[in-house]
Design an enzyme around this catalytic site. Structure first.
Site, PDB file in Angstrom:
ATOM      1  N   CYS A  98       0.817  -1.223   0.000  1.00 31.07           N
ATOM      2  CA  CYS A  98       0.000   0.000   0.000  1.00 31.07           C
ATOM      3  C   CYS A  98       0.845   1.265   0.000  1.00 31.07           C
ATOM      4  CB  CYS A  98      -0.924   0.024   1.209  1.00 31.07           C
ATOM      5  SG  CYS A  98      -2.037  -1.369   1.266  1.00 31.07           S
ATOM      6  N   HIS A 125      -3.491   7.162   3.161  1.00 33.48           N
ATOM      7  CA  HIS A 125      -3.806   5.832   2.647  1.00 33.48           C
ATOM      8  C   HIS A 125      -5.184   5.436   3.188  1.00 33.48           C
ATOM      9  CE1 HIS A 125      -3.799   1.778   1.503  1.00 33.48           C
ATOM     10  NE2 HIS A 125      -3.457   1.267   2.663  1.00 33.48           N
ATOM     11  N   ASN A 172      -9.909  -0.269   0.471  1.00 32.32           N
ATOM     12  CA  ASN A 172      -8.455  -0.092   0.408  1.00 32.32           C
ATOM     13  C   ASN A 172      -7.964  -0.658  -0.923  1.00 32.32           C
ATOM     14  OD1 ASN A 172      -5.695  -0.358   0.654  1.00 32.32           O
ATOM     15  ND2 ASN A 172      -5.736  -1.275   2.684  1.00 32.32           N
TER      16      ASN A 172
HETATM   17  N1  ACO Z   1     -17.684  -8.817  10.416  1.00 36.49           N
HETATM   18  C1  ACO Z   1     -18.084  -9.070  11.681  1.00 36.49           C
HETATM   19  N2  ACO Z   1     -17.227  -9.302  12.678  1.00 36.49           N
HETATM   20  C2  ACO Z   1     -15.906  -9.302  12.373  1.00 36.49           C
HETATM   21  C3  ACO Z   1     -15.438  -9.071  11.087  1.00 36.49           C
HETATM   22  C4  ACO Z   1     -16.388  -8.826  10.085  1.00 36.49           C
HETATM   23  N3  ACO Z   1     -16.053  -8.579   8.806  1.00 36.49           N
HETATM   24  N4  ACO Z   1     -14.095  -9.120  11.080  1.00 36.49           N
HETATM   25  C5  ACO Z   1     -13.740  -9.375  12.341  1.00 36.49           C
HETATM   26  N5  ACO Z   1     -14.817  -9.506  13.122  1.00 36.49           N
HETATM   27  C6  ACO Z   1     -14.901  -9.803  14.550  1.00 36.49           C
HETATM   28  C7  ACO Z   1     -13.647 -10.445  15.067  1.00 36.49           C
HETATM   29  O1  ACO Z   1     -13.681 -11.842  14.834  1.00 36.49           O
HETATM   30  C8  ACO Z   1     -13.724 -10.129  16.543  1.00 36.49           C
HETATM   31  O2  ACO Z   1     -14.600 -11.002  17.183  1.00 36.49           O
HETATM   32  P1  ACO Z   1     -14.254 -11.581  18.650  1.00 36.49           P
HETATM   33  O3  ACO Z   1     -14.196 -10.364  19.524  1.00 36.49           O
HETATM   34  O4  ACO Z   1     -15.390 -12.484  18.896  1.00 36.49           O
HETATM   35  O5  ACO Z   1     -12.930 -12.246  18.475  1.00 36.49           O
HETATM   36  C9  ACO Z   1     -14.367  -8.742  16.561  1.00 36.49           C
HETATM   37  O6  ACO Z   1     -15.010  -8.588  15.281  1.00 36.49           O
HETATM   38  C10 ACO Z   1     -13.376  -7.607  16.745  1.00 36.49           C
HETATM   39  O7  ACO Z   1     -12.289  -7.826  15.869  1.00 36.49           O
HETATM   40  P2  ACO Z   1     -11.052  -6.870  15.789  1.00 36.49           P
HETATM   41  O8  ACO Z   1     -10.053  -7.457  14.855  1.00 36.49           O
HETATM   42  O9  ACO Z   1     -10.606  -6.490  17.149  1.00 36.49           O
HETATM   43  O10 ACO Z   1     -11.760  -5.612  15.094  1.00 36.49           O
HETATM   44  P3  ACO Z   1     -11.158  -4.205  14.837  1.00 36.49           P
HETATM   45  O11 ACO Z   1     -12.043  -3.190  15.364  1.00 36.49           O
HETATM   46  O12 ACO Z   1      -9.702  -4.142  15.191  1.00 36.49           O
HETATM   47  O13 ACO Z   1     -11.235  -4.100  13.247  1.00 36.49           O
HETATM   48  C11 ACO Z   1      -9.944  -4.288  11.274  1.00 36.49           C
HETATM   49  C12 ACO Z   1     -10.565  -5.037  12.430  1.00 36.49           C
HETATM   50  C13 ACO Z   1     -11.024  -3.554  10.523  1.00 36.49           C
HETATM   51  C14 ACO Z   1      -9.286  -5.316  10.346  1.00 36.49           C
HETATM   52  C15 ACO Z   1      -8.883  -3.274  11.797  1.00 36.49           C
HETATM   53  O14 ACO Z   1      -8.031  -3.910  12.710  1.00 36.49           O
HETATM   54  C16 ACO Z   1      -8.075  -2.640  10.724  1.00 36.49           C
HETATM   55  O15 ACO Z   1      -8.579  -1.919   9.872  1.00 36.49           O
HETATM   56  N6  ACO Z   1      -6.743  -2.846  10.719  1.00 36.49           N
HETATM   57  C17 ACO Z   1      -5.861  -2.273   9.749  1.00 36.49           C
HETATM   58  C18 ACO Z   1      -5.804  -3.181   8.562  1.00 36.49           C
HETATM   59  C19 ACO Z   1      -5.085  -2.539   7.403  1.00 36.49           C
HETATM   60  O16 ACO Z   1      -4.972  -1.347   7.288  1.00 36.49           O
HETATM   61  N7  ACO Z   1      -4.619  -3.376   6.477  1.00 36.49           N
HETATM   62  C20 ACO Z   1      -4.046  -2.925   5.269  1.00 36.49           C
HETATM   63  C21 ACO Z   1      -2.629  -2.578   5.442  1.00 36.49           C
HETATM   64  S1  ACO Z   1      -1.980  -1.846   4.057  1.00 36.49           S
HETATM   65  C22 ACO Z   1      -1.495  -2.949   2.828  1.00 36.49           C
HETATM   66  O17 ACO Z   1      -0.330  -3.036   2.478  1.00 36.49           O
HETATM   67  C23 ACO Z   1      -2.494  -3.830   2.144  1.00 36.49           C
END
Ligand code: ACO
Length: 330
Positions: free
Chosen positions: A114, A254, A284
């Site tokens: 990214c 980003h 993204n």
């Molecule tokens: N729908 C419903 N529930 C979900 C989903 C979904 N799509 N995905 C995860 N959950 C659940 C999890 O299983 C978890 O359940 P649990 O508490 O029973 O274990 C709960 O929701 C909370 O999960 P978290 O991972 O703590 O959720 P968070 O609020 O952190 O959001 C997310 C997750 C959106 C992935 C966030 O961490 C994020 O955006 N991180 C950055 C990712 C990123 O930017 N990646 C790209 C990098 S750049 C590149 O080079 C591609």
């Protein structure tokens, strides 16, 4: 007067097909409400059958060249920033060179996930210090859907496909790149990776069965890294450019998660009208994220010549980086 690298043209292209949160609700255990609240994303563009990286890249590139009023034959170098090329080799940049008929241009791909677009911008800026290079095309394009496991709700909701392109040249004016910064922390490589398909794990029936050709991500760790690094990189870029937060006319972050963007806006005290946000309808798009967000902002709002644009990205590697670009041609 010293020489500056100037942005001469900008273009983008998104595939027509749209994948909504409601469609994802039917594919994995998720809800529109969860996705919107936790990420800010409502829908994303996804390639159709047979549509590939170079199809998106060439459209974005043609539009950027048209905007720059340049002929492809004038290009000295083409850099395609991507983590999802048409194929491992030849590079998508070479495929693009042929499609454009840019036969005078050298061509290579750049892998920084990214962060790819700002990495490639930085490379272009350094090349343009040389008398051998006058015009460089930088494309950020990813077809993330080609490496997404649509049974994994942790990742499949986040990403979309698309391409953004910019043509850079030289100028002795005031507009152009004021500062760049790129960096990496390779110890975080396992936080976002695709296990198989390279020399570590060449494709076999077993790697396919184990779903090792899909992107894997530790979202929480990336989230923490991202909020910290966006703040640090922004500060450093502004200092290098001799600017403060007040001097920013447009912030192009980003587009990974709205909460990461809002945290940066709070820290920099930036009002919404000074921030380019398109992740609600694009998700993204990895290396395409920043140029597409900028191009779509400029479709809706005007930016005066001399406006200071701050771009900051992070991604697989881990990589991070950004640039301050003074908008306009002079
Ligand atoms: N729908 C419903 N529930 C979900 C989903 C979904 N799509 N995905 C995860 N959950 C659940 C999890 O299983 C978890 O359940 P649990 O508490 O029973 O274990 C709960 O929701 C909370 O999960 P978290 O991972 O703590 O959720 P968070 O609020 O952190 O959001 C997310 C997750 C959106 C992935 C966030 O961490 C994020 O955006 N991180 C950055 C990712 C990123 O930017 N990646 C790209 C990098 S750049 C590149 O080079 C591609």
């Amino acid at each position: 007067m010293s020489m500056r690298t100037q942005a001469l043209g900008l273009g983008y292209y998104l595939p027509e097909r749209i994948l909504t949160n409601q469609e994802l609700e039917k594919m994995v255990d998720t809800s529109d409400q969860w996705i919107v609240e936790r990420t800010g994303i409502r829908e994303r563009h996804i390639v159709g059958p047979g549509e590939k990286n170079s199809d998106l890249s060439v459209e974005a590139a043609r539009r950027a060249l048209q905007d720059a009023k340049l002929d492809p034959l004038q290009l000295d170098l083409i850099i395609v920033a991507t983590a999802s090329p048409d194929m491992p080799f030849p590079s998508t940049a070479c495929i693009l060179q042929a499609l454009l008929g840019a036969k005078n241009a050298a061509a290579f791909d750049l892998a920084a996930g990214c962060t790819g677009f700002v990495y490639a911008m930085t490379v272009a800026e350094k090349f343009l210090l040389s008398p051998d290079y006058n015009y460089i095309l930088v494309v950020g394009c990813d077809v993330v859907s080609s490496v997404i496991d649509y049974t994994d709700r942790n990742t499949c909701i986040l990403f979309g496909d698309g391409a953004g392109a910019m043509v850079f040249g030289k100028s002795e004016g005031k507009c152009g790149i004021l500062s760049t910064k790129i960096g990496a922390d390779g110890t975080g490589g396992q936080l976002l990776y695709m296990p198989a398909g390279g020399s570590a794990l060449p494709a076999t029936h077993e790697t396919v069965e184990k779903r090792l050709h899909y992107l894997r991500m530790n979202g929480n760790e990336i989230f923490k890294f991202a909020t910290k690094i966006v703040a640090e990189v922004s500060q450093e870029l502004l200092e290098k450019a001799g600017l403060t937060y007040d001097d920013i006319d447009l912030f192009v972050p980003h587009q990974a998660n709205l909460r990461i963007i809002l945290s940066a806006m709070r820290r920099m005290k930036l009002p919404p009208e000074k921030v380019a946000i398109n992740l609600d309808h694009c998700g993204n798009i990895s290396a395409g994220s920043i140029p597409v967000a900028l191009a779509q902002y400029l479709e809706k709002y005007s930016l005066k010549s001399g406006a200071n644009i701050l771009m900051v990205a992070f991604g697989t590697g881990l990589t991070y980086g950004g640039a301050v670009l003074r908008w306009g041609r002079d």
